[in-house]
Design a protein around this motif. Structure first.
Motif, PDB file in Angstrom:
ATOM      1  N   GLU A  53      -1.656 -47.789   9.494  1.00  0.00           N
ATOM      2  CA  GLU A  53      -0.460 -48.630   9.366  1.00  0.00           C
ATOM      3  C   GLU A  53      -0.094 -48.851   7.902  1.00  0.00           C
ATOM      4  OE1 GLU A  53      -0.041 -51.729  12.899  1.00  0.00           O
ATOM      5  OE2 GLU A  53      -2.066 -51.779  12.049  1.00  0.00           O
ATOM      6  N   GLU A 107       3.347 -47.651   6.076  1.00  0.00           N
ATOM      7  CA  GLU A 107       4.182 -48.607   5.335  1.00  0.00           C
ATOM      8  C   GLU A 107       4.380 -48.141   3.889  1.00  0.00           C
ATOM      9  OE1 GLU A 107       4.187 -53.355   4.052  1.00  0.00           O
ATOM     10  OE2 GLU A 107       2.610 -52.540   5.347  1.00  0.00           O
ATOM     11  N   GLN A 113       6.915 -48.848  13.045  1.00  0.00           N
ATOM     12  CA  GLN A 113       5.895 -49.594  13.762  1.00  0.00           C
ATOM     13  C   GLN A 113       5.004 -48.637  14.531  1.00  0.00           C
ATOM     14  OE1 GLN A 113       5.385 -52.890  13.516  1.00  0.00           O
ATOM     15  NE2 GLN A 113       7.119 -53.071  12.088  1.00  0.00           N
TER      16      GLN A 113
END
Length: 363
Positions: free
Chosen positions: A226, A230, A240
């Protein structure tokens, strides 16, 4: 785990009983009444046609092997998000020692030796006879994976940005066995191609059938993924991660029944080329912990595949050659799927010694 240990011990004992009968490759003129029915049966299954297969002449073998390995893992969610990870191909080297039908070895990872990267390890134990073969393996990968492909969200440039980026959030362990039966074992020698314990004299093939068990453990740090997504996403897009990919660890149990065909081609004196392919119907049982809600479980049937190829020179005293072994496993359910493929290219040279008593008499 205790049941697994007992199963492996039982397989080793059964294989040893079958292999022991191979000590006398020339059939006896008569069988004494003192021999049990099991010994008679085992000896019957261990006979070979020496017009096609030359038995091993020596008790011991020493070998040095160089192994080039490659692994690839693909994780995919039900929404179509996917992540493909693979380390750079590695080079391993290690000694091997054989006593008659038992061959064991240990390899070390040359590339990552002495670094902070978790050392990759492999333990292999093979038991071969004319009729059956048993492979036991223990394998632990390192954590030097790289992102090879990714599809998360609508950012079309994310794949290009992440491709080749290092990812140390994956670690995989594989433990298991393959037990197989060679139907045309009197004329076809599978060990001649992959354990160099016999020599194939005349080209021949055979159907194969077997069973296998593999335990896969996969540790996955989705939070690191994640953070990478990002970091490499465009400033106007916030991607997401799907909940199907948000897990920390998964353990897979793979029970399979396999069938295939192998062929040994003797194209020159002391030379052999072999091609073997098996397809397995496998029952998968997996337990993992999910980040959201509850851990996922799935029980299903899938197809697995094993391919083996070899090129061997063997004059009974010295041998050298190359072999390629490829395994493919699939795990699928509605929320989550995983594809795992790994293979190895082996280059080796070895020496047999300790002439067996029955061949000393022939000299």
């Amino acid at each position: 785990m205790k049941k697994m240990r007992r199963l492996l011990l039982t397989l080793c004992i059964l294989a040893s009983l079958g292999l022991r009968a191979q000590e006398n490759t020339t059939p006896a003129d008569s069988v004494g009444d003192s021999q049990g029915w099991l010994e008679k049966l085992v000896k019957g299954f261990s006979k070979v046609d020496e017009n096609y297969v030359e038995p091993q002449h020596y008790n011991f073998s020493a070998m040095v092997q160089l192994t080039h390995t490659y692994d690839i893992y693909q994780l995919k969610s039900s929404t179509g998000q996917r992540l493909t990870l693979a380390p750079s191909p590695t080079m391993k080297v290690g000694p091997n020692f054989g006593w008659r039908w038992v061959f064991a070895g240990y390899t070390i990872d040359l590339k990552n030796l002495g670094t902070r990267i978790t050392s990759k390890q492999e333990w292999d134990l093979s038991l071969y006879s004319a009729t059956i073969g048993l492979d036991l393996f223990y394998r632990r990968t390192g954590n030097d994976y790289k992102i090879r492909d990714v599809r998360i969200g609508d950012d079309k440039n994310l794949k290009a940005r992440l491709e080749g980026v290092s990812f140390d959030g994956l670690s995989v362990g594989i433990t298991g066995f393959n037990l197989y039966y060679i139907f045309n074992h009197r004329r076809f020698s599978y060990p001649a191609a992959f354990s160099q314990s016999t020599c194939q004299k005349i080209s021949c093939g055979s159907w194969l059938a077997g069973i296998g068990y593999t335990h896969n453990s996969l540790e996955f740090d989705h939070e690191k993924l994640e953070r990478l997504v990002e970091q490499y996403s465009s400033s106007t897009t916030t991607e997401q991660l799907d909940s199907g990919l948000m897990f920390n660890s998964v353990k897979y149990d793979d029970f399979s029944v396999t069938g295939g065909y192998a062929y040994n081609w003797v194209f020159a004196k002391n030379w052999l080329a072999c091609a073997s392919a098996s397809l397995g119907l496998a029952y998968k049982r997996s337990v993992g912990d999910a980040e959201q809600k509850r851990g996922f479980r799935f029980n299903n049937f899938n197809l697995d595949g094993i391919g083996r190829f070899a090129l061997v020179y063997n004059n009974m005293r010295w041998y050298a050659g190359a072999s390629v072994v490829f395994h493919g496993y699939t795990y699928r359910k509605s929320r989550f799927s995983a594809n795992n493929a790994f293979g190895s290219l082996n280059l080796y040279v070895g020496y047999n010694f300790g002439l067996r008593s029955e061949y000393k008499k022939k000299k």
